[in-house]
Design a protein around this motif. Structure first.
Motif, PDB file in Angstrom:
ATOM      1  N   ILE A   8      33.356  37.573  46.837  1.00 12.56           N
ATOM      2  CA  ILE A   8      34.422  36.934  46.058  1.00 12.56           C
ATOM      3  C   ILE A   8      35.520  37.923  45.698  1.00 12.56           C
ATOM      4  CG2 ILE A   8      34.957  35.768  43.881  1.00 12.56           C
ATOM      5  CD1 ILE A   8      32.124  34.567  43.996  1.00 12.56           C
ATOM      6  N   LYS A   9      35.130  39.115  45.205  1.00 13.93           N
ATOM      7  CA  LYS A   9      36.149  40.060  44.728  1.00 13.93           C
ATOM      8  C   LYS A   9      36.996  40.624  45.868  1.00 13.93           C
ATOM      9  CE  LYS A   9      33.614  44.471  44.798  1.00 13.93           C
ATOM     10  NZ  LYS A   9      33.257  45.675  44.038  1.00 13.93           N
ATOM     11  N   LEU A  10      36.389  40.801  47.061  1.00 15.08           N
ATOM     12  CA  LEU A  10      37.146  41.336  48.189  1.00 15.08           C
ATOM     13  C   LEU A  10      37.812  40.229  49.000  1.00 15.08           C
ATOM     14  CD1 LEU A  10      34.682  44.086  49.506  1.00 15.08           C
ATOM     15  CD2 LEU A  10      36.772  44.435  48.200  1.00 15.08           C
ATOM     16  N   GLY A  11      37.017  39.226  49.348  1.00 16.67           N
ATOM     17  CA  GLY A  11      37.551  38.159  50.179  1.00 16.67           C
ATOM     18  C   GLY A  11      38.604  37.318  49.500  1.00 16.67           C
ATOM     19  N   GLY A  12      38.506  37.212  48.168  1.00 17.42           N
ATOM     20  CA  GLY A  12      39.449  36.365  47.453  1.00 17.42           C
ATOM     21  C   GLY A  12      40.732  37.056  47.028  1.00 17.42           C
ATOM     22  N   TYR A  13      40.793  38.392  47.191  1.00 16.57           N
ATOM     23  CA  TYR A  13      41.955  39.125  46.666  1.00 16.57           C
ATOM     24  C   TYR A  13      43.269  38.717  47.321  1.00 16.57           C
ATOM     25  CZ  TYR A  13      45.377  42.762  45.827  1.00 16.57           C
ATOM     26  OH  TYR A  13      46.542  43.424  45.516  1.00 16.57           O
ATOM     27  N   ALA A  14      43.333  38.794  48.655  1.00 14.02           N
ATOM     28  CA  ALA A  14      44.591  38.506  49.350  1.00 14.02           C
ATOM     29  C   ALA A  14      45.075  37.071  49.098  1.00 14.02           C
ATOM     30  CB  ALA A  14      44.455  38.788  50.843  1.00 14.02           C
ATOM     31  N   PRO A  15      44.199  36.050  49.210  1.00 18.89           N
ATOM     32  CA  PRO A  15      44.668  34.693  48.896  1.00 18.89           C
ATOM     33  C   PRO A  15      45.152  34.548  47.446  1.00 18.89           C
ATOM     34  CG  PRO A  15      42.618  34.607  50.131  1.00 18.89           C
ATOM     35  CD  PRO A  15      42.827  36.046  49.763  1.00 18.89           C
ATOM     36  N   MET A  16      44.442  35.195  46.501  1.00 22.85           N
ATOM     37  CA  MET A  16      44.860  35.121  45.100  1.00 22.85           C
ATOM     38  C   MET A  16      46.187  35.852  44.896  1.00 22.85           C
ATOM     39  SD  MET A  16      44.353  34.027  42.056  1.00 22.85           S
ATOM     40  CE  MET A  16      42.659  33.385  42.200  1.00 22.85           C
ATOM     41  N   ILE A  38      41.301  38.778  38.432  1.00 26.09           N
ATOM     42  CA  ILE A  38      40.819  37.397  38.491  1.00 26.09           C
ATOM     43  C   ILE A  38      39.641  37.270  39.450  1.00 26.09           C
ATOM     44  CG2 ILE A  38      41.398  35.042  39.201  1.00 26.09           C
ATOM     45  CD1 ILE A  38      44.263  35.628  38.176  1.00 26.09           C
ATOM     46  N   THR A  39      39.792  37.799  40.658  1.00 26.98           N
ATOM     47  CA  THR A  39      38.716  37.675  41.641  1.00 26.98           C
ATOM     48  C   THR A  39      37.503  38.525  41.242  1.00 26.98           C
ATOM     49  OG1 THR A  39      39.793  39.389  42.995  1.00 26.98           O
ATOM     50  CG2 THR A  39      40.224  37.105  43.559  1.00 26.98           C
ATOM     51  N   GLY A  40      37.751  39.668  40.610  1.00 28.66           N
ATOM     52  CA  GLY A  40      36.642  40.489  40.133  1.00 28.66           C
ATOM     53  C   GLY A  40      35.855  39.793  39.039  1.00 28.66           C
ATOM     54  N   GLY A  41      36.575  39.155  38.102  1.00 27.17           N
ATOM     55  CA  GLY A  41      35.918  38.435  37.015  1.00 27.17           C
ATOM     56  C   GLY A  41      35.096  37.260  37.515  1.00 27.17           C
ATOM     57  N   LEU A  42      35.644  36.502  38.454  1.00 24.26           N
ATOM     58  CA  LEU A  42      34.911  35.359  39.013  1.00 24.26           C
ATOM     59  C   LEU A  42      33.662  35.823  39.753  1.00 24.26           C
ATOM     60  CD1 LEU A  42      37.888  33.219  40.399  1.00 24.26           C
ATOM     61  CD2 LEU A  42      36.451  32.700  38.419  1.00 24.26           C
ATOM     62  N   GLY A  43      33.792  36.908  40.509  1.00 24.38           N
ATOM     63  CA  GLY A  43      32.647  37.433  41.240  1.00 24.38           C
ATOM     64  C   GLY A  43      31.545  37.908  40.318  1.00 24.38           C
ATOM     65  N   SER A  44      31.920  38.513  39.180  1.00 23.03           N
ATOM     66  CA  SER A  44      30.916  39.027  38.248  1.00 23.03           C
ATOM     67  C   SER A  44      30.139  37.902  37.577  1.00 23.03           C
ATOM     68  CB  SER A  44      31.577  39.910  37.181  1.00 23.03           C
ATOM     69  OG  SER A  44      32.334  39.141  36.268  1.00 23.03           O
ATOM     70  N   ILE A  45      30.782  36.777  37.325  1.00 20.85           N
ATOM     71  CA  ILE A  45      30.094  35.637  36.711  1.00 20.85           C
ATOM     72  C   ILE A  45      29.017  35.105  37.654  1.00 20.85           C
ATOM     73  CG2 ILE A  45      30.372  33.251  35.921  1.00 20.85           C
ATOM     74  CD1 ILE A  45      33.183  34.037  34.952  1.00 20.85           C
ATOM     75  N   VAL A  46      29.373  34.985  38.927  1.00 20.90           N
ATOM     76  CA  VAL A  46      28.421  34.482  39.917  1.00 20.90           C
ATOM     77  C   VAL A  46      27.290  35.490  40.149  1.00 20.90           C
ATOM     78  CG1 VAL A  46      28.142  33.776  42.326  1.00 20.90           C
ATOM     79  CG2 VAL A  46      30.179  33.083  41.056  1.00 20.90           C
ATOM     80  N   GLY A  47      27.630  36.780  40.165  1.00 26.47           N
ATOM     81  CA  GLY A  47      26.641  37.798  40.508  1.00 26.47           C
ATOM     82  C   GLY A  47      25.846  38.353  39.347  1.00 26.47           C
ATOM     83  N   ASN A  48      26.163  37.962  38.096  1.00 30.03           N
ATOM     84  CA  ASN A  48      25.506  38.567  36.930  1.00 30.03           C
ATOM     85  C   ASN A  48      23.976  38.433  36.939  1.00 30.03           C
ATOM     86  OD1 ASN A  48      26.570  39.785  34.164  1.00 30.03           O
ATOM     87  ND2 ASN A  48      24.741  38.584  33.693  1.00 30.03           N
ATOM     88  N   PRO A  49      23.399  37.259  37.230  1.00 33.44           N
ATOM     89  CA  PRO A  49      21.929  37.159  37.243  1.00 33.44           C
ATOM     90  C   PRO A  49      21.282  38.149  38.209  1.00 33.44           C
ATOM     91  CG  PRO A  49      22.913  34.974  37.263  1.00 33.44           C
ATOM     92  CD  PRO A  49      24.025  35.941  37.488  1.00 33.44           C
ATOM     93  N   CYS A  95      36.694  43.107  36.090  1.00 33.04           N
ATOM     94  CA  CYS A  95      38.147  42.907  36.072  1.00 33.04           C
ATOM     95  C   CYS A  95      38.878  44.234  36.204  1.00 33.04           C
ATOM     96  CB  CYS A  95      38.566  42.207  34.780  1.00 33.04           C
ATOM     97  SG  CYS A  95      38.110  40.456  34.683  1.00 33.04           S
ATOM     98  N   VAL A  96      38.437  45.226  35.424  1.00 32.20           N
ATOM     99  CA  VAL A  96      39.068  46.546  35.483  1.00 32.20           C
ATOM    100  C   VAL A  96      38.839  47.189  36.849  1.00 32.20           C
ATOM    101  CG1 VAL A  96      39.003  48.884  34.539  1.00 32.20           C
ATOM    102  CG2 VAL A  96      38.946  46.933  32.995  1.00 32.20           C
ATOM    103  N   LEU A  97      37.584  47.114  37.337  1.00 30.71           N
ATOM    104  CA  LEU A  97      37.243  47.732  38.620  1.00 30.71           C
ATOM    105  C   LEU A  97      38.065  47.134  39.750  1.00 30.71           C
ATOM    106  CD1 LEU A  97      33.690  48.530  39.975  1.00 30.71           C
ATOM    107  CD2 LEU A  97      35.320  47.297  41.392  1.00 30.71           C
ATOM    108  N   ASN A  98      38.052  45.820  39.871  1.00 32.94           N
ATOM    109  CA  ASN A  98      38.718  45.210  41.017  1.00 32.94           C
ATOM    110  C   ASN A  98      40.227  45.252  40.896  1.00 32.94           C
ATOM    111  OD1 ASN A  98      37.658  44.070  43.479  1.00 32.94           O
ATOM    112  ND2 ASN A  98      38.789  42.205  42.978  1.00 32.94           N
TER     113      ASN A  98
END
Length: 214
Positions: A8-16, A38-49, A95-98
């Protein structure tokens, strides 16, 4: 974890980035950082578990515990919420990282290409830009990494920290402000090659799919 978060964080960056109107060479840097955040935050929510389970498995000091046992113990003792422990810290970190990683990489490509005459898709441009992004990413992410790990590494049957700020305050009191950047060189040594490989791969995939490169 990487399968969900990194995708999500890498693949979604360019479209976002393009959706925010930051695809041009003269686009404001803050829009590129916003796209990464934005893409980093979304990815972290999905990957947190998966992040929580990975941290618990690595911190286990006895015999290896099967994944199903870790999941069962966590659900029994803390419910679904247990899989989202440290979520606030993880979202802020992601968010900060991505934002730093993708924003600095995107901007650095322009500077490197202009200074050297290499193309934006040139492997040398990608390598140099990724290395620079890895350094700045380490500067901004290290404190969040330290706090996130401490939060996720709490025993499943008790809480040591009462949220992000409580953990940050206790860490600074215990180790000083520089303790937030403990392990800076090893972290950078890890980020630099992984960022380079990830960004080379995503650029190749974008090109193969006929998409605009970063």
């Amino acid at each position: 974890r990487e399968g969900s978060y990194a995708s999500i964080k890498l693949g979604g960056y360019a479209p976002m980035r393009d959706a925010l109107g930051a695809g041009g060479p003269d686009a404001p840097f803050y829009l590129k950082f916003a796209a990464g955040a934005i893409t980093g935050g979304l990815g972290s929510i999905v990957g947190n578990p998966f992040d929580v389970l990975k941290t618990l498995a690595q911190a286990n000091k006895g015999a290896p515990v099967p994944l199903t046992t870790l999941v069962g113990n966590m659900h029994k003792e803390q419910g679904i919420a247990g899989f989202y422990r440290g979520l606030n810290a993880n979202i802020m970190r992601a968010c900060v990282l991505n934002a730093t990683k993708m924003g600095c990489y995107d901007i650095s490509k322009g500077y490197v290409a202009d200074a050297t005459g290499w193309g934006r898709k040139d492997v040398r441009t990608v390598f140099c830009s990724a290395s620079l992004a890895g350094f700045f990413m380490t500067l901004t992410v290290s404190p969040f990494d330290r706090i996130r790990t401490a939060l996720m590494n709490q025993p499943t049957d008790k809480k040591i920290y009462d949220g992000f700020m409580d953990c940050a305050v206790k860490t600074v009191k215990s180790d000083g402000i520089t303790g937030l950047w403990r392990g800076f060189i090893p972290i950078w040594a890890r980020f630099a090659p992984t960022s380079t490989i990830q960004l080379l791969t995503i650029e190749a995939l974008y090109d193969a799919c006929g998409l605009k490169s970063i």
